[in-house]
Motif scaffolding. Structure first.
Motif, mmCIF file in Angstrom:
data_model
loop_
_atom_site.group_PDB
_atom_site.id
_atom_site.type_symbol
_atom_site.label_atom_id
_atom_site.label_comp_id
_atom_site.label_asym_id
_atom_site.label_seq_id
_atom_site.Cartn_x
_atom_site.Cartn_y
_atom_site.Cartn_z
ATOM 1 N N ARG A 79 31.140 -1.876 81.316
ATOM 2 C CA ARG A 79 29.753 -1.825 81.778
ATOM 3 C C ARG A 79 29.154 -3.222 81.889
ATOM 4 O O ARG A 79 28.438 -3.534 82.839
ATOM 5 C CB ARG A 79 28.921 -0.961 80.822
ATOM 6 C CG ARG A 79 29.311 0.499 80.791
ATOM 7 C CD ARG A 79 28.257 1.340 80.088
ATOM 8 N NE ARG A 79 28.097 0.986 78.692
ATOM 9 C CZ ARG A 79 28.798 1.520 77.698
ATOM 10 N NH1 ARG A 79 29.736 2.427 77.960
ATOM 11 N NH2 ARG A 79 28.580 1.173 76.442
ATOM 12 N N ALA A 326 13.828 4.937 81.723
ATOM 13 C CA ALA A 326 14.400 5.660 82.866
ATOM 14 C C ALA A 326 13.571 5.509 84.134
ATOM 15 O O ALA A 326 13.884 6.105 85.164
ATOM 16 C CB ALA A 326 14.542 7.138 82.524
ATOM 17 N N ALA A 353 22.752 6.288 89.647
ATOM 18 C CA ALA A 353 22.119 6.484 88.341
ATOM 19 C C ALA A 353 21.678 7.934 88.215
ATOM 20 O O ALA A 353 21.179 8.539 89.173
ATOM 21 C CB ALA A 353 20.924 5.550 88.195
ATOM 22 N N ARG A 365 19.699 7.922 80.383
ATOM 23 C CA ARG A 365 20.060 7.472 81.729
ATOM 24 C C ARG A 365 21.514 7.037 81.724
ATOM 25 O O ARG A 365 22.002 6.449 80.750
ATOM 26 C CB ARG A 365 19.160 6.311 82.159
ATOM 27 C CG ARG A 365 19.301 5.877 83.619
ATOM 28 C CD ARG A 365 18.345 4.728 83.907
ATOM 29 N NE ARG A 365 18.454 4.240 85.268
ATOM 30 C CZ ARG A 365 17.659 4.582 86.265
ATOM 31 N NH1 ARG A 365 16.665 5.432 86.024
ATOM 32 N NH2 ARG A 365 17.824 4.097 87.483
ATOM 33 N N GLY A 366 22.234 7.339 82.779
ATOM 34 C CA GLY A 366 23.634 6.961 82.870
ATOM 35 C C GLY A 366 24.038 6.683 84.296
ATOM 36 O O GLY A 366 23.223 6.724 85.220
ATOM 37 N N LEU A 367 25.319 6.366 84.475
ATOM 38 C CA LEU A 367 25.876 6.064 85.785
ATOM 39 C C LEU A 367 26.959 7.086 86.095
ATOM 40 O O LEU A 367 27.935 7.218 85.355
ATOM 41 C CB LEU A 367 26.468 4.651 85.812
ATOM 42 C CG LEU A 367 26.980 4.164 87.175
ATOM 43 C CD1 LEU A 367 25.815 3.964 88.149
ATOM 44 C CD2 LEU A 367 27.758 2.863 87.014
ATOM 45 N N ALA A 407 24.036 4.109 80.288
ATOM 46 C CA ALA A 407 23.445 3.022 81.064
ATOM 47 C C ALA A 407 23.897 1.673 80.515
ATOM 48 O O ALA A 407 24.179 1.525 79.319
ATOM 49 C CB ALA A 407 21.929 3.124 81.033
ATOM 50 N N SER A 408 23.969 0.675 81.379
ATOM 51 C CA SER A 408 24.396 -0.659 80.985
ATOM 52 C C SER A 408 23.516 -1.202 79.865
ATOM 53 O O SER A 408 22.286 -1.115 79.927
ATOM 54 C CB SER A 408 24.340 -1.603 82.189
ATOM 55 O OG SER A 408 24.766 -2.894 81.836
#
Length: 482
Positions: A79, A326, A353, A365-367, A407-408
């Motif tokens: 990441r 977010a 995202a 939140r994520g990818l 999330a990063s």
């Protein structure tokens, strides 16, 4: 020899039955051509068994729910360095997993999950940028007795193969239960009785302590309303075994409560006040296929709402810090009124995202990756305590799963225990109001923090009933409210 070692392992397990251990025989790799036969003893939480040798074979003890941390570090590096695979490489990795995945699970009893990465963790070279297929096992360096080592590469065609990276890790379905000792501040602030129901609330089956999350609201036929969640949230292990043996079900007489019995606030409300719905339909399959080409793992249920009907696509309240992280605010929280869905955006060839609001961790939140994962789903995943029930074990290979990285810069997982059933949503980049589009249903997590979800279009198709009653996500904006 394999039969003898298996018999000894069974006897050892039975001898310490109350200790909730699991043991198997393996060959510890000492060098390129040197192995040592050992017994691996898995325990959960603590272990007071102290045998150093069993029939002159060394016993190695490992906590069932811990890893060496290698994969989590590699994922964090991935990441940080933004080493996402190109769409072309994603296609090749997906082909490798599709071609070899089922065979790998059949040949390797210690294989827990299959994923992919743009970072390969090499013992000799360290963390290097190279596309690879990740094979997760509970313990590295010990091969189950009588089995072959994992392959070092997976062939896609005559000219191309993909490197294999073996890491310690495991999959867990993330419903909450009395066996889970984790606590989260968000969960305990948001488990009160909700009027009307909201997505992200904690729910569970009447009479039992398991709990999960209210997912997207759905329209059932033309005049009924419900919500999605995971099948393993509302069914016990023996019921899941029965459910796995059929493709469609008639209406199942099982009541659902909110808040669930396991929540501390449940004692403040009579059960008849907490009843909110009943199971309408469910599916639990590892290889459900809408066509001959693709297979998908489906662990989902439709709950028909019987009280506290929602009048909007609203979520349970979340912390202001989570909203800001977010891209939302207290004045403009996330809403999902349109019922709009998108098939797995893998075909859009761009990473996106996504967010989810679960009853345990709130808004994260994520990818969404462009690759698909596979896992070995067992009713004993994440715990050894269920062994004492002596009931039939169920193991499925779950295909075609969506993978979501945290999330990063965030070391926390995208989801955890109690978040099963939460919807996974894209944020529309072209909409000033952060319109949400549903892409998946969250149901599990890999130990390195990778979230797993089922594609929402496949879930909806799989849950249509044979009697013609179909479901679709609820459009509150354009439909007459109940």
């Amino acid at each position: 020899m394999k039969i003898i070692l298996h018999f000894i392992a069974q006897q050892f397990t039975e001898r310490f039955r109350e200790k909730h251990i699991r043991i198997w025989a393996g060959e510890k790799v000492i060098g390129p051509a040197n192995v040592q036969t050992v017994f691996v003893c898995f325990y959960s939480g603590s272990c007071d068994v102290s045998l150093e040798y069993l029939y002159d074979l060394k016993v190695i003890y490992r906590d069932y729910n811990t890893t060496d941390g290698e994969s989590a570090s590699a994922r964090a590096h991935e990441r940080h360095m933004k080493c996402e695979l190109t769409p072309e490489l994603c296609d090749l990795v997906n082909q490798a997993i599709t071609i070899h995945g089922e065979g790998l699970f059949a040949e390797h009893s210690n294989l827990e999950a299959i994923s992919s990465s743009g970072i390969l963790s090499s013992k000799s070279r360290g963390l290097v940028q190279e596309p690879c297929v990740i094979l997760y096992c509970r313990v590295k360096g010990i091969i189950p007795f009588g089995e072959m080592p994992f392959p070092t590469r997976l062939k896609v065609n005559e000219d191309i193969s993909i490197a294999v990276d073996v890491r310690e890790g495991y999959f867990s379905s993330h419903s909450d239960s009395q066996n889970n000792d984790q606590e989260n501040a968000f969960h305990h602030k948001n488990n009160q009785l909700k009027e009307p129901l909201r997505m992200g609330c904690s729910i569970g089956p009447a009479g039992r302590c398991e709990s999960g999350t209210i997912g997207p609201f759905v329209k059932i036929s033309s005049d009924r309303i419900g919500f999605l969640t995971c099948a393993h949230v509302v069914f016990c292990d023996s019921e899941l075994i029965d459910l796995a043996n059929i493709t469609q079900t008639d209406q199942i007489l099982k009541d659902i409560v909110q808040p669930p019995n396991g929540d501390v606030s449940a004692q403040h409300y009579q059960e008849n006040l907490r009843l909110c719905g009943r199971v309408f339909n469910a599916m639990f399959r590892g290889d459900w296929s809408p066509s001959s080409a693709d297979k998908f793992g489906i662990d989902a249920a439709v709950i028909e709402i019987t009280s506290r009907f929602p009048n909007a696509g609203a979520f349970v309240a979340v912390d202001e810090s989570q909203l800001e992280d977010a891209g939302f605010s207290v004045d403009q929280p996330p809403m999902f009124d349109t019922g709009e869905i998108m098939p797995h955006p893998i075909h859009r060839r761009i990473q996106r995202a996504v967010i989810k609001i679960g009853s345990e961790t709130g808004l994260t939140r994520g990818l969404l990756r462009l690759t698909k994962g596979m896992v070995r789903y067992s009713i004993r995943s994440g715990t050894l305590k269920r062994d004492k029930d002596r009931q039939e074990e169920l193991t499925l290979t779950m295909h075609g799963l969506m993978e979501i990285s945290p999330a990063s810069g965030n070391m926390n997982p995208f989801c955890t225990y109690g978040d099963s059933g939460a919807g996974v949503f894209l944020i529309d980049d072209d909409d000033d109001n952060n319109k949400l589009i549903c892409v998946g249903l969250s149901f599990g997590v890999v130990s390195d923090g990778t979230g797993l979800a089922m594609p929402i279009d496949k879930v909806l198709t799989a849950l249509h009933r044979d009697d013609g009653l179909q479901i679709m996500l609820k459009d509150f904006d354009n439909e007459e409210l109940l």
